[in-house]
Motif scaffolding. Structure first.
Motif, PDB file in Angstrom:
ATOM      1  N   UNK A   8       0.842  -1.180   0.000  1.00 37.10           N
ATOM      2  CA  UNK A   8       0.000   0.000   0.000  1.00 37.10           C
ATOM      3  C   UNK A   8       0.888   1.246   0.000  1.00 37.10           C
ATOM      4  N   UNK A   9       0.466   2.248  -0.745  1.00 34.01           N
ATOM      5  CA  UNK A   9       1.187   3.511  -0.806  1.00 34.01           C
ATOM      6  C   UNK A   9       0.616   4.446   0.254  1.00 34.01           C
ATOM      7  N   UNK A  10       1.503   5.025   1.062  1.00 35.23           N
ATOM      8  CA  UNK A  10       1.072   5.968   2.099  1.00 35.23           C
ATOM      9  C   UNK A  10       0.764   7.321   1.484  1.00 35.23           C
ATOM     10  N   UNK A  11      -0.294   7.940   1.963  1.00 35.72           N
ATOM     11  CA  UNK A  11      -0.629   9.302   1.592  1.00 35.72           C
ATOM     12  C   UNK A  11      -0.106  10.193   2.701  1.00 35.72           C
ATOM     13  N   UNK A  12       0.826  11.087   2.368  1.00 36.98           N
ATOM     14  CA  UNK A  12       1.445  11.923   3.393  1.00 36.98           C
ATOM     15  C   UNK A  12       1.181  13.385   3.103  1.00 36.98           C
ATOM     16  N   UNK A  13       1.060  14.178   4.165  1.00 36.03           N
ATOM     17  CA  UNK A  13       0.965  15.631   4.012  1.00 36.03           C
ATOM     18  C   UNK A  13       1.759  16.276   5.133  1.00 36.03           C
ATOM     19  N   UNK A  14       2.157  17.511   4.895  1.00 43.38           N
ATOM     20  CA  UNK A  14       2.977  18.238   5.856  1.00 43.38           C
ATOM     21  C   UNK A  14       2.390  19.627   6.001  1.00 43.38           C
ATOM     22  N   UNK A  15       2.162  20.044   7.219  1.00 44.79           N
ATOM     23  CA  UNK A  15       1.552  21.343   7.487  1.00 44.79           C
ATOM     24  C   UNK A  15       2.539  22.241   8.225  1.00 44.79           C
ATOM     25  N   UNK A  16       2.240  23.523   8.228  1.00 46.16           N
ATOM     26  CA  UNK A  16       3.049  24.466   8.992  1.00 46.16           C
ATOM     27  C   UNK A  16       4.485  24.562   8.514  1.00 46.16           C
ATOM     28  N   UNK A  17       4.684  24.622   7.208  1.00 50.17           N
ATOM     29  CA  UNK A  17       6.047  24.633   6.664  1.00 50.17           C
ATOM     30  C   UNK A  17       6.868  25.821   7.140  1.00 50.17           C
ATOM     31  N   UNK A  18       6.195  26.900   7.509  1.00 44.51           N
ATOM     32  CA  UNK A  18       6.904  28.082   8.000  1.00 44.51           C
ATOM     33  C   UNK A  18       7.537  27.845   9.363  1.00 44.51           C
ATOM     34  N   UNK A  19       7.072  26.804  10.072  1.00 43.69           N
ATOM     35  CA  UNK A  19       7.605  26.559  11.415  1.00 43.69           C
ATOM     36  C   UNK A  19       8.136  25.138  11.611  1.00 43.69           C
ATOM     37  N   UNK A  20       8.335  24.388  10.529  1.00 39.72           N
ATOM     38  CA  UNK A  20       8.927  23.048  10.641  1.00 39.72           C
ATOM     39  C   UNK A  20      10.309  23.190  11.274  1.00 39.72           C
ATOM     40  N   UNK A  21      10.593  22.434  12.332  1.00 38.75           N
ATOM     41  CA  UNK A  21      11.923  22.517  12.940  1.00 38.75           C
ATOM     42  C   UNK A  21      13.000  22.040  11.967  1.00 38.75           C
ATOM     43  N   UNK A  22      14.118  22.732  11.983  1.00 36.23           N
ATOM     44  CA  UNK A  22      15.237  22.385  11.121  1.00 36.23           C
ATOM     45  C   UNK A  22      16.398  21.898  11.960  1.00 36.23           C
ATOM     46  N   UNK A  23      17.377  21.341  11.301  1.00 32.49           N
ATOM     47  CA  UNK A  23      18.594  20.949  11.999  1.00 32.49           C
ATOM     48  C   UNK A  23      19.388  22.182  12.408  1.00 32.49           C
ATOM     49  N   UNK A  24      20.528  21.937  12.991  1.00 34.71           N
ATOM     50  CA  UNK A  24      21.403  23.017  13.441  1.00 34.71           C
ATOM     51  C   UNK A  24      21.964  23.792  12.243  1.00 34.71           C
TER      52      UNK A  24
END
Length: 121
Positions: free
Chosen positions: A1-17
């Motif tokens: 089965x293929x997973x359906x993924x979504x991502x919200x709040x791209x302006x505040x996604x935590x980033x690495x160092x």
């Protein structure tokens, strides 16, 4: 089965160092990123990237990149100087596979990126 993924709040996604930008032309320029999704074959990656003001070179000879600018401003120029684009929030920049050039980040930038390589790239 293929997973359906979504991502919200791209302006505040935590980033690495934040670390030094390897291709910078400006002392002290740093960047950070977070990969949100990768294709099973590893040829496509989607993520969020930030960079501090300054200049750097970019090489897309092995993979194209699509950049949706979330915040900040920059000027992107072909390596031969033939064309330049000013980009900012809401813009979509297409860097086709084979492109090389230079970025000048005017204001701290955050973008959503999609990097797509060919099987032969």
């Amino acid at each position: 089965m293929i997973n359906l993924e979504s991502f919200a709040g791209l302006a505040s996604v935590p980033l690495g160092e934040f670390t030094p930008k390897p291709t910078t032309l400006t002392d002290g320029q740093t960047e950070a990123s977070s990969v949100l999704w990768s294709s099973p074959d590893g040829l496509t990656k989607i993520g969020v990237w930030e960079c501090t003001p300054g200049r750097f070179t970019a090489d897309r000879t092995t993979a194209g990149e699509y950049c949706h600018i979330l915040s900040g401003r920059a000027t992107v120029t072909n390596s031969d100087g033939s064309r330049s684009r000013d980009i900012g929030p809401g813009d979509l920049l297409v860097l086709p596979q084979g492109w090389t050039g230079e970025w000048v980040i005017h204001d701290h930038m955050r973008k959503l990126f999609v990097i797509s390589a060919s099987v032969n790239g």
